[in-house]
Scaffold this active site. Structure first.
Site, PDB file in Angstrom:
ATOM      1  N   GLU A 145      -1.127  -5.256   3.269  1.00  0.00           N
ATOM      2  CA  GLU A 145      -1.339  -4.341   4.387  1.00  0.00           C
ATOM      3  C   GLU A 145      -1.060  -5.044   5.718  1.00  0.00           C
ATOM      4  O   GLU A 145      -1.423  -6.219   5.899  1.00  0.00           O
ATOM      5  CB  GLU A 145      -2.771  -3.789   4.397  1.00  0.00           C
ATOM      6  CG  GLU A 145      -3.080  -2.875   3.222  1.00  0.00           C
ATOM      7  CD  GLU A 145      -4.461  -2.277   3.299  1.00  0.00           C
ATOM      8  OE1 GLU A 145      -4.728  -1.335   2.519  1.00  0.00           O
ATOM      9  OE2 GLU A 145      -5.262  -2.752   4.138  1.00  0.00           O
ATOM     10  N   THR A 196      -1.916   2.705  -8.110  1.00  0.00           N
ATOM     11  CA  THR A 196      -2.998   3.463  -8.750  1.00  0.00           C
ATOM     12  C   THR A 196      -2.451   4.429  -9.791  1.00  0.00           C
ATOM     13  O   THR A 196      -3.004   4.564 -10.893  1.00  0.00           O
ATOM     14  CB  THR A 196      -3.795   4.227  -7.680  1.00  0.00           C
ATOM     15  OG1 THR A 196      -4.328   3.290  -6.735  1.00  0.00           O
ATOM     16  CG2 THR A 196      -4.923   5.012  -8.310  1.00  0.00           C
ATOM     17  N   ASN A 207      -0.736   5.735   2.693  1.00  0.00           N
ATOM     18  CA  ASN A 207      -0.983   6.225   1.336  1.00  0.00           C
ATOM     19  C   ASN A 207      -2.130   7.213   1.379  1.00  0.00           C
ATOM     20  O   ASN A 207      -3.185   6.926   1.956  1.00  0.00           O
ATOM     21  CB  ASN A 207      -1.321   5.054   0.397  1.00  0.00           C
ATOM     22  CG  ASN A 207      -1.413   5.483  -1.046  1.00  0.00           C
ATOM     23  OD1 ASN A 207      -1.126   6.618  -1.392  1.00  0.00           O
ATOM     24  ND2 ASN A 207      -1.821   4.572  -1.910  1.00  0.00           N
ATOM     25  N   SER A 234      -5.166   5.608  -1.288  1.00  0.00           N
ATOM     26  CA  SER A 234      -5.145   4.140  -1.262  1.00  0.00           C
ATOM     27  C   SER A 234      -6.440   3.585  -1.824  1.00  0.00           C
ATOM     28  O   SER A 234      -7.543   4.008  -1.435  1.00  0.00           O
ATOM     29  CB  SER A 234      -4.942   3.658   0.174  1.00  0.00           C
ATOM     30  OG  SER A 234      -4.989   2.245   0.231  1.00  0.00           O
ATOM     31  N   SER A 235      -6.322   2.641  -2.745  1.00  0.00           N
ATOM     32  CA  SER A 235      -7.501   1.989  -3.312  1.00  0.00           C
ATOM     33  C   SER A 235      -8.073   1.024  -2.288  1.00  0.00           C
ATOM     34  O   SER A 235      -7.405   0.083  -1.860  1.00  0.00           O
ATOM     35  CB  SER A 235      -7.130   1.234  -4.592  1.00  0.00           C
ATOM     36  OG  SER A 235      -6.652   2.111  -5.575  1.00  0.00           O
ATOM     37  N   GLY A 293      -2.769  -3.209  -2.129  1.00  0.00           N
ATOM     38  CA  GLY A 293      -1.479  -3.771  -1.780  1.00  0.00           C
ATOM     39  C   GLY A 293      -1.494  -4.490  -0.442  1.00  0.00           C
ATOM     40  O   GLY A 293      -2.471  -4.446   0.322  1.00  0.00           O
ATOM     41  N   SER A 302       0.842  -1.190   0.000  1.00  0.00           N
ATOM     42  CA  SER A 302       0.000   0.000   0.000  1.00  0.00           C
ATOM     43  C   SER A 302       0.876   1.238   0.000  1.00  0.00           C
ATOM     44  O   SER A 302       1.788   1.387   0.820  1.00  0.00           O
ATOM     45  CB  SER A 302      -0.895  -0.002   1.238  1.00  0.00           C
ATOM     46  OG  SER A 302      -1.696   1.153   1.268  1.00  0.00           O
ATOM     47  N   GLY A 303       0.615   2.152  -0.925  1.00  0.00           N
ATOM     48  CA  GLY A 303       1.405   3.361  -1.049  1.00  0.00           C
ATOM     49  C   GLY A 303       2.585   3.244  -1.979  1.00  0.00           C
ATOM     50  O   GLY A 303       3.406   4.162  -2.054  1.00  0.00           O
TER      51      GLY A 303
END
Length: 893
Positions: A360, A80, A131, A134-135, A358, A75-76
């Site tokens: 986590e 995206t 992030n 973050s999605s 991602g 994540s981050g």
């Protein structure tokens, strides 16, 4: 430090998040440069290299034609942003319309595909600890292309929206972007209609003071407008979201009497009224549904009403908000798909772009993190199975001498999560002790004995993660009370009517009878089924991998922490990937596809080399069978590879010794293995052959065109000669006719002149009636001038002109001309006194005495200037047709 953020690790592109804007790295000019390059892999590593490679693979004949790009990372790490740049790249290079109409259609599709990003990010992304964008859902975007390799449409499939974020946000995290956008970007009139005054506090809107780049309300509204969502529908959506914010401010007070429903807090009454008005729900049924639970029991399905506890009231309130938001998000996805989707008969191939959440690991991890990490484990296993394991096993099956490279296989962790018959997914409904006892032998399961809260630890490929079991079972079941759905079906809001239609089938599923009760689908089971479907699509395509790496965990630019980067590379198997790629063959093509694509390279060899022992491609196709493949295609493969000057002889077959095997190519039992350099050489030689064929075709066409033009030129010359001949004849005919008319007119005029002259000189005979004593024969004329009298007699008008002209004959000759023209008697010329116009005032007439001066006229003279007197005088003759007769000179005749 050098602003280089991409590199290759085997078959994987490693993308480092710069944590700063780098505009020149994604400019349209750079996109066109990678698209127009003959060999993009020779340029600097870039995500455009992967995009161009997938686009060219779609146009090639190597199976499978469909492509997929898996963008993974923590994540981050920038997944995206990478997906967004890839979509922009395909929108530029995969749109080459041939007409103005198709150009407008392509522009509309590109714009809608690109506009789907800000809408889905606004409703599906949020700011987390790691992030800012973050999605909170996974998506697989299918870019659809027609036979001309132009993008005609797209389809979006989403996975596991983290809807719990609507009602519950971790510390220092935010809700979905769209809530902050409407609170910060709404106009004064919209704030009044949506009951969003400035400075208002909402419990479901934490950290409102933080302003991010994603808090741009106008971008979202404009993108929704391009997707076909009009302004009225947009306002309806934002009104519902404002109603959810007010619903979050509804607080209940604990009641001492369990038989009585919980009471509202003093400051929550206005929130209930506002939320009910925004959602167009009746206020009293809304409160009753949130505070009272309906229970059906017994064979007769008797209905009991039981007041809910404080925790149950909060859970039902949160469930109502999550239900509305999840349905709204799914409706938006369906609208986007209906706007960008192409009919099945209008596209043939696709490029899939997978962007999932991602890996986590937070201080508090629950079911959401378990599903997210489970999805990453599945994708990592797909990478391991497709590349690390499958490639090495394929080398052994094809007869290559290969020493296996050890790699980290995460199959054990997957068996722990989803294995049969017992796994974490199957035991989520059990107690923690059941999980610990049944799965105690798994090496990927651990325990934290010092933890006060019940939890378990899973050793993922990217590191261990501790999951709390509190609330895990309830989140997995994700129960939706039927009375909540019935309440939303009573709403008068037009959008909520669409989201919650009154469907008998849906009601029967929500309220199953005791005898016909079907197994309830849990969150994990639905998510597992969607992942299996996704992996089936990935297995049917040619996958490409992009690994996004974070240089540091704090999101700081120009900061590279070597230990964190190395741990990410080792966790996702990139180190093993480099070892396998360096020692193996990244390119593999089946014998038949290889022969079909490169059989034309045999044209490069001399004719004598293609003997009768070399089978042709048509023979190989006609007799194609698994048994005859070895005998038919191997000679063709050998013949093709011998045409390459860079290869030291033919490629080795499975029966050849190892020493004969070239370092860059190997012919296995069913496939040809080669390196990138060999593939480049084959493609370059194939381009040379195609260029030679094109030159031959062009030469033949030019020769044919030249011959045709020569025949056309000769035909044109013949036609032009015939036309000129015809025109000349017509011109000659016209001139002849004109000459005839002129000749006849001249003859008529001469006859008329002769008649007039004879009438004027009627007293003078045309011929001599008597012979004068001094006849012309005895006239003392010079012998050289004896021809003049006869000529002057025949053309007497001309003689008169010559006699009276200012220049010409003089003296005696002039007198002789006058005498001859008047045809005087042939007596002795000395007995006459003849004077011309230049010597006297007039000409004596041979006729009777006239009365005054007489002018004798004819119509016109054919001589130029015959009727014009150069020196006009009253005593001179003024023209050809004038004869002046004066009486005072008459006595001398």
């Amino acid at each position: 430090m050098a602003d280089t953020f991409y590199t290759n690790a085997g078959c994987t592109l490693v993308a480092l998040n710069p944590f700063k804007p780098v505009p020149q790295l994604y400019s349209p000019d750079l996109m066109k440069e990678y698209h127009a390059a003959p060999q993009p892999q020779k340029l600097k590593p870039h995500i455009f290299t992967v995009g161009e490679q997938t686009y060219r693979n779609v146009k090639s004949l190597i199976e499978p034609v469909n492509q997929s790009i898996v963008v993974s990372g923590e994540s981050g790490a920038g997944k995206t942003w990478t997906s967004r740049c890839l979509m922009k790249f395909y929108a530029v290079v995969a749109a080459s319309p041939t007409s103005w109409e198709s150009h407008k259609i392509a522009e509309r599709i590109e714009q809608r595909i690109l506009n789907s990003n800000p809408v889905m990010e606004a409703f599906g992304n949020a700011c987390t600890l790691r992030n800012n964008n973050s999605s909170r859902f996974g998506k697989f975007i299918q870019l659809q292309m027609n036979r001309a390799h132009q993008m005609t449409g797209a389809a979006v499939q989403t996975y596991l929206l983290e809807k719990t974020r609507v009602a519950c946000q971790a510390s220092n995290e935010r809700n979905f972007h769209i809530f902050y956008q409407i609170c910060k970007g709404a106009s004064a009139d919209e704030r009044l209609r949506w009951h969003l005054p400035e400075g208002a506090a909402f419990s479901w809107l934490p950290n409102p003071e933080r302003t991010l780049e994603e808090d741009c309300f106008e971008v979202t509204r404009e993108a929704m407008l391009h997707l076909g969502i009009d302004t009225l529908t947009q306002n309806n959506i934002f009104k519902i979201l404002a109603g959810l914010l007010h619903l979050g401010n509804v607080r209940f007070a604990d009641c001492e009497d369990e038989a009585q429903p919980c009471q509202l807090m003093d400051d929550a009454k206005g929130s209930v009224r506002t939320s009910a008005s925004l959602l167009w729900l009746p206020e009293d049924p809304l409160l009753e549904t949130l505070r009272i639970r309906t229970i059906r029991a017994g064979r007769q399905q008797q209905v009991f009403r039981k007041p809910c506890s404080l925790a149950e009231c909060d859970t039902r309130r949160d469930c109502l908000a999550k239900l509305i938001y999840a349905r709204l998000f799914d409706w938006l996805v369906s609208v986007i798909n209906s706007s960008i989707y192409a009919t099945p008969d209008s596209w043939t191939t696709f490029i899939g772009l997978l962007d999932v959440y991602g890996f986590e690991s937070f201080p508090d991890n629950s079911l959401e993190q378990l599903c997210i990490n489970y999805a990453n484990e599945k994708l990592q296993q797909h990478f391991v199975a497709h590349y690390l394991r499958a490639q090495q096993e394929e080398y052994a099956l094809e007869g290559l001498e290969w020493s296996f490279v050890n790699y980290q296989d995460n199959q054990t962790c997957l068996d722990l999560i989803e294995g049969t018959p017992i796994s974490i997914c199957s035991l989520l409904n059990e107690l923690q002790t059941r999980i610990e006892s049944a799965l105690a032998g798994s090496p990927c399961l651990g325990h934290d004995k010092l933890s006060r809260e019940p939890s378990f630890i899973v050793a993922h490929y990217a590191g261990p993660v501790r999951y709390h079991t509190a609330g895990l079972v309830e989140k997995n079941k994700d129960p939706v009370p039927p009375e909540l759905t019935r309440l939303l079906q009573q709403s008068e809001d037009p959008l909520l009517k669409v989201l919650f239609p009154t469907d008998p089938e849906e009601k029967s599923q929500e309220e199953p009878s005791g005898k016909s009760r079907t197994p309830v689908l849990t969150v994990v089971s639905r998510f597992k089924a969607s992942l299996e479907q996704l992996l089936q699509v990935l297995h049917s395509t040619t996958p490409h991998y992009i690994r996004c790496i974070k240089p540091n965990s704090k999101g700081q630019a120009q900061t590279f922490l070597r230990e964190e980067v190395l741990s990410q590379l080792e966790a996702c198997g990139l180190v093993e990937t480099i070892h396998i790629s360096a020692a193996g063959f990244p390119i593999r093509v089946s014998h038949r596809n290889f022969v079909e694509r490169y059989a034309l390279l045999r044209r490069l060899r001399p004719r004598t080399a293609l003997g009768p022992q070399s089978p042709s491609l048509n023979e190989g196709r006609s007799e194609w069978s698994p048994q005859a493949a070895e005998a038919t295609l191997q000679p063709l493969l050998q013949d093709i590879l011998r045409t390459l000057p860079a290869l030291p002889g033919a490629a080795a077959t499975s029966g050849d010794p190892v020493e004969a095997t070239p370092a860059t190519v190997h012919c296995g039992r069913t496939k040809v293995f080669m390196t990138d350099s060999t593939l480049e050489l084959l493609e370059r030689r194939r381009a040379q052959v195609l260029e030679q064929c094109a030159r031959c075709i062009q030469a033949g066409w030019r020769r044919h065109r030249h011959r045709r033009q020569e025949r056309q030129r000769q035909a044109a010359v013949l036609i032009q000669a015939a036309i000129r001949s015809w025109l000349t004849r017509k011109q000659v005919q016209r001139l002849h006719a004109a000459a005839t008319v002129i000749k006849r007119t001249w003859q008529k005029w001469r006859i008329r002149m002769a008649f007039l002259a004879s009438k004027e000189l009627d007293g003078v005979e045309e011929k001599h009636l008597f012979q004068a004593p001094g006849s012309p024969s005895s006239f003392p004329l010079p012998q050289a001038q004896s021809w003049l009298p006869g000529a002057i007699i025949r053309l007497w008008p001309l003689g008169l002109v010559l006699a009276n002209a200012a220049v010409g004959v003089h003296g005696f000759q002039r007198k002789l001309v006058v005498w001859a023209c008047l045809q005087l008697p042939t007596s002795s010329p000395r007995s006459y006194t003849i004077q011309t116009a230049q010597e006297q005032d007039g000409v004596m007439s041979i006729r009777a005495l006239p009365q005054g001066s007489i002018k004798f006229h004819c119509r016109k003279s054919p001589l130029r200037y015959a009727d014009i007197c150069p020196e006009p005088s009253s005593d001179s003759v003024t023209g050809f047709n004038q004869i002046l007769l004066e009486r005072h000179r008459l006595g001398h005749v």
